[in-house]
Design an enzyme around this catalytic site. Structure first.
Site, PDB file in Angstrom:
ATOM      1  N   GLY A   8       0.841  -1.102   0.081  1.00  0.00           N
ATOM      2  CA  GLY A   8       0.121   0.093   0.069  1.00  0.00           C
ATOM      3  C   GLY A   8       0.905   1.261  -0.118  1.00  0.00           C
ATOM      4  N   ASN A   9       0.130   2.408   0.307  1.00  0.00           N
ATOM      5  CA  ASN A   9       1.039   3.569   0.509  1.00  0.00           C
ATOM      6  C   ASN A   9       0.258   4.423   1.401  1.00  0.00           C
ATOM      7  OD1 ASN A   9      -0.984   5.557  -1.106  1.00  0.00           O
ATOM      8  ND2 ASN A   9      -0.707   3.731  -2.569  1.00  0.00           N
ATOM      9  N   ARG A  10       0.971   5.696   1.693  1.00  0.00           N
ATOM     10  CA  ARG A  10       0.503   6.598   2.834  1.00  0.00           C
ATOM     11  C   ARG A  10      -0.729   7.599   2.455  1.00  0.00           C
ATOM     12  NH1 ARG A  10       4.947   9.810   5.077  1.00  0.00           N
ATOM     13  NH2 ARG A  10       3.512  10.045   6.693  1.00  0.00           N
ATOM     14  N   SER A  11      -1.189   7.340   1.278  1.00  0.00           N
ATOM     15  CA  SER A  11      -2.349   8.379   1.057  1.00  0.00           C
ATOM     16  C   SER A  11      -3.532   8.227   1.801  1.00  0.00           C
ATOM     17  CB  SER A  11      -2.816   8.157  -0.374  1.00  0.00           C
ATOM     18  OG  SER A  11      -3.793   8.968  -0.874  1.00  0.00           O
TER      19      SER A  11
END
Ligand code: CTP
Ligand code: CA
Length: 239
Positions: A33-36
């Site tokens: 995933g990512n931090r958005s």
């Protein structure tokens, strides 16, 4: 007191906004995933809705509290998406009837080549470490630009870390040229900037690489500045 219903300056506009971070599964319990947080994208959707647009919010992983605000707005329809492929399919479907598409989602550039149907176990893995094969995901934004209908405005976001490859603006200009967007909102990110914060700083460039807006403020302020810029390019596209 008398209240008068003033139509917003985006009345009649059909808008699709993608927001949040996609999650690419590794196995049934793990993902990349990512931090958005989805905050900026949801702010873009809500600003449009409040200004009279009819909005479809294609939401990847968005923080719960952030999404709650959007799902209760009468002018916003929320469509969920998990992976980049799901987000791409949903955005494409919704784009058929859209005047403006804003890709604010943080789309994974790669997905896991072989997703395991069973939870991966260390017992079955080599000692000391493993390697995951990743394959590139389709570029949704570039696809929207390729299939753009007459009168459609396509807007991208670019989160950049300062450093290699010239200034933020240089990199933004190259990205805008590569993607063919009508507008690209460039913002600086880092571990302490951009993601979880309520504030943002964005520079908006047009298809020619010209800066058409720059705004530092709340994510809602940034969203409103972006819609102002959209109205300006649509005006010039119509002439
Ligand atoms: N985007 C997309 N599909 C992808 C990757 C990105 O539609 N597979 C969109 C994002 O939603 C954003 C824009 O493209 O609006 C720019 O994303 P960014 O990650 O900055 O660009 P990339 O082309 O992926 O380049 P890089 O990550 O190498 O900087
Ligand atoms: Ca990327």
């Amino acid at each position: 007191a008398v209240t008068v219903d003033v139509p917003g300056d985006l009345a009649g506009l059909r808008v699709v906004v993608s927001a949040g971070g996609t999650r690419e599964p590794i196995d049934p319990v793990r993902f990349i995933g990512n931090r958005s947080s989805g905050r900026q994208g949801v702010a873009v959707a809500l600003a449009a809705a409040d200004r009279g647009a009819e909005v479809v919010l294609v939401a990847a992983h968005v923080d719960e509290g952030v999404l709650a605000e959007a799902s209760t707005h009468p002018a916003v329809r929320v469509v969920g998406a998990g992976t980049a492929a799901e987000l791409g399919a949903a955005v494409e479907t919704e784009t058929d009837a859209a005047d403006v598409v804003v890709m604010a989602a943080a789309v994974a550039d790669y997905r896991v080549a072989e997703v395991s149907t069973l939870k991966r176990s260390k017992e079955a893995a080599p000692q000391g470490g493993i390697t995951l094969d990743l394959v590139e995901n389709a570029d949704i934004l570039a696809g929207l630009v390729r299939q753009r209908r007459e009168g459609q405005t396509i807007v991208g976001f670019a989160a950049e870390t300062p450093g290699e490859g010239g200034t933020l603006l240089d990199r933004g200009r190259r990205k805008a040229a590569r993607k063919g967007t009508d507008l690209l909102a460039v913002n600086e990110v880092g571990w302490t900037r951009g993601f979880e914060s309520a504030d943002n700083a964005v520079t908006v460039i047009d298809a020619a690489g010209e800066v058409v807006a720059a705004r530092r403020g709340s994510k809602r302020d940034v969203a409103d500045a972006l819609w102002d810029a959209v109205l300006v390019v649509r005006q010039s596209q119509a002439n």
